[in-house]
Design a protein around this motif. Structure first.
Motif, mmCIF file in Angstrom:
data_model
loop_
_atom_site.group_PDB
_atom_site.id
_atom_site.type_symbol
_atom_site.label_atom_id
_atom_site.label_comp_id
_atom_site.label_asym_id
_atom_site.label_seq_id
_atom_site.Cartn_x
_atom_site.Cartn_y
_atom_site.Cartn_z
ATOM 1 N N UNK A 138 52.643 54.339 38.777
ATOM 2 C CA UNK A 138 53.315 53.914 40.006
ATOM 3 C C UNK A 138 54.829 54.028 39.832
ATOM 4 N N UNK A 139 55.523 54.343 40.909
ATOM 5 C CA UNK A 139 56.981 54.420 40.867
ATOM 6 C C UNK A 139 57.562 53.047 40.561
ATOM 7 N N UNK A 140 58.534 53.007 39.669
ATOM 8 C CA UNK A 140 59.183 51.757 39.317
ATOM 9 C C UNK A 140 60.350 51.479 40.266
ATOM 10 N N UNK A 141 60.870 50.270 40.182
ATOM 11 C CA UNK A 141 62.005 49.906 41.010
ATOM 12 C C UNK A 141 63.213 50.772 40.679
ATOM 13 N N UNK A 142 63.483 50.991 39.391
ATOM 14 C CA UNK A 142 64.622 51.824 39.000
ATOM 15 C C UNK A 142 64.470 53.251 39.519
ATOM 16 N N UNK A 143 63.267 53.792 39.457
ATOM 17 C CA UNK A 143 63.036 55.139 39.966
ATOM 18 C C UNK A 143 63.237 55.201 41.473
ATOM 19 N N UNK A 144 62.771 54.166 42.177
ATOM 20 C CA UNK A 144 62.934 54.133 43.632
ATOM 21 C C UNK A 144 64.409 54.059 44.010
ATOM 22 N N UNK A 145 65.167 53.248 43.296
ATOM 23 C CA UNK A 145 66.597 53.131 43.587
ATOM 24 C C UNK A 145 67.309 54.454 43.319
ATOM 25 N N UNK A 146 66.940 55.134 42.239
ATOM 26 C CA UNK A 146 67.545 56.433 41.949
ATOM 27 C C UNK A 146 67.155 57.460 43.008
ATOM 28 N N UNK A 147 65.932 57.373 43.500
ATOM 29 C CA UNK A 147 65.461 58.289 44.540
ATOM 30 C C UNK A 147 66.303 58.149 45.807
ATOM 31 N N UNK A 148 66.439 56.928 46.316
ATOM 32 C CA UNK A 148 67.163 56.761 47.577
ATOM 33 C C UNK A 148 68.640 57.073 47.396
ATOM 34 N N UNK A 149 69.190 56.792 46.214
ATOM 35 C CA UNK A 149 70.589 57.130 45.957
ATOM 36 C C UNK A 149 70.785 58.644 46.014
ATOM 37 N N UNK A 150 69.848 59.385 45.427
ATOM 38 C CA UNK A 150 69.955 60.837 45.427
ATOM 39 C C UNK A 150 69.787 61.415 46.828
ATOM 40 N N UNK A 151 68.865 60.872 47.615
ATOM 41 C CA UNK A 151 68.687 61.330 48.997
ATOM 42 C C UNK A 151 69.952 61.056 49.807
ATOM 43 N N UNK A 152 70.532 59.871 49.619
ATOM 44 C CA UNK A 152 71.757 59.537 50.340
ATOM 45 C C UNK A 152 72.904 60.455 49.935
ATOM 46 N N UNK A 153 73.004 60.777 48.647
ATOM 47 C CA UNK A 153 74.065 61.671 48.179
ATOM 48 C C UNK A 153 73.958 63.048 48.811
ATOM 49 N N UNK A 154 72.714 63.522 48.967
ATOM 50 C CA UNK A 154 72.496 64.873 49.480
ATOM 51 C C UNK A 154 72.560 64.968 50.994
ATOM 52 N N UNK A 155 72.191 63.888 51.698
ATOM 53 C CA UNK A 155 72.066 63.968 53.156
ATOM 54 C C UNK A 155 73.067 63.103 53.915
ATOM 55 N N UNK A 156 73.674 62.126 53.239
ATOM 56 C CA UNK A 156 74.589 61.229 53.924
ATOM 57 C C UNK A 156 73.921 60.045 54.577
ATOM 58 N N UNK A 157 72.608 59.905 54.382
ATOM 59 C CA UNK A 157 71.902 58.778 54.980
ATOM 60 C C UNK A 157 70.780 58.321 54.051
ATOM 61 N N UNK A 158 70.655 57.016 53.908
ATOM 62 C CA UNK A 158 69.559 56.471 53.130
ATOM 63 C C UNK A 158 68.239 56.671 53.872
#
Length: 251
Positions: A138-158
């Motif tokens: 299962x995805x961990x909390x740290x992995x989830x936080x890194x995921x949304x941070x990376x999406x926000x960096x690439x798209x400008x929106x969480x």
């Protein structure tokens, strides 16, 4: 939602931006905090048979969120082909990623973005839940936080975060970047429980019924969705105009 076990040849990765993203504001509270909302959003995957998106739209459904990817290796085979069909029928389009624990969150985000190819008006979401097929993966909390941070960096929106309140409580705190994402809550009761981390902002989408078969009313709702054999049903916390504003703000 559930994970897929099918393998697919990895696609070229979509690297996240190499600069740190700005501070993203907490998702604003919806216009209405009522437990009911606009019954106009469904979510699908390749396991859903779609006969005609025009019939879906004729059922007063306004938006579709389709599974795009899982982990860092599985891309939903139907997602890309269905997008132009759904948009041609007048439906808003979104994609989601099922998070797993066997690869870094940023790597999964890159794979998700490469699989979904978002443009202006594409809603993005992270499906964050226990992996029933393999709980240890299962995805961990740290992995989830890194995921949304990376999406926000690439798209400008969480992205939105799809989560069950029982899973979220005790794991996600109000100071987590996840709590700054819009909440897509899954709760199959008469009204949704709001996870503590989103107590102030409330929910944007509420998945109130899962695997709803065509022709069957979901939890007392009178609307029947045609054009698909089954789907998950979601309410949007707002009216039609608010739904379009929210969706079209997506990047």
């Amino acid at each position: 939602m559930a994970p897929d076990q099918y393998l697919q040849t990895p696609a070229p990765q979509y690297p996240p931006a190499e600069y740190p993203p700005p501070e993203y504001p907490i998702a604003p509270a919806p216009t209405s905090r009522a437990t009911q909302g606009l019954d106009a959003v469904i979510d699908l995957s390749a396991h859903t048979a779609v006969s005609d998106f025009r019939l879906v739209r004729a059922s007063n459904i306004l938006a579709v969120i389709h599974k795009a990817s899982e982990g860092d290796f599985y891309a939903d085979s139907a997602c890309a082909a269905r997008r132009p069909q759904a948009e041609a029928a007048g439906l808003l389009w979104g994609t989601y990623h099922f998070g797993k624990g066997d690869s870094p969150g940023a790597q999964q985000a890159a794979f998700f973005l490469d699989s979904s190819r978002p443009i202006q008006g594409t809603l993005l979401a992270l499906d964050l839940e226990a992996n029933e097929g393999d709980p240890s993966n299962s995805m961990t909390l740290d992995q989830a936080e890194a995921f949304v941070q990376a999406v926000a960096s690439a798209t400008g929106r969480l992205p939105l975060v799809y989560v069950h309140p029982t899973w979220a409580n005790g794991r996600i705190t109000p100071d987590s970047i996840l709590a700054r994402c819009g909440l897509w809550v899954v709760d199959y009761h008469a009204s949704p429980e709001i996870p503590l981390a989103w107590a102030r902002s409330g929910w944007r989408l509420w998945q109130y019924a899962s695997d709803n078969y065509a022709g069957r009313r979901a939890h007392g709702h009178t609307r029947i969705v045609q054009g698909v054999d089954r789907c998950d049903r979601n309410l949007f916390n707002g009216d039609v105009a608010a739904l379009h504003r929210f969706w079209n703000a997506a990047a």
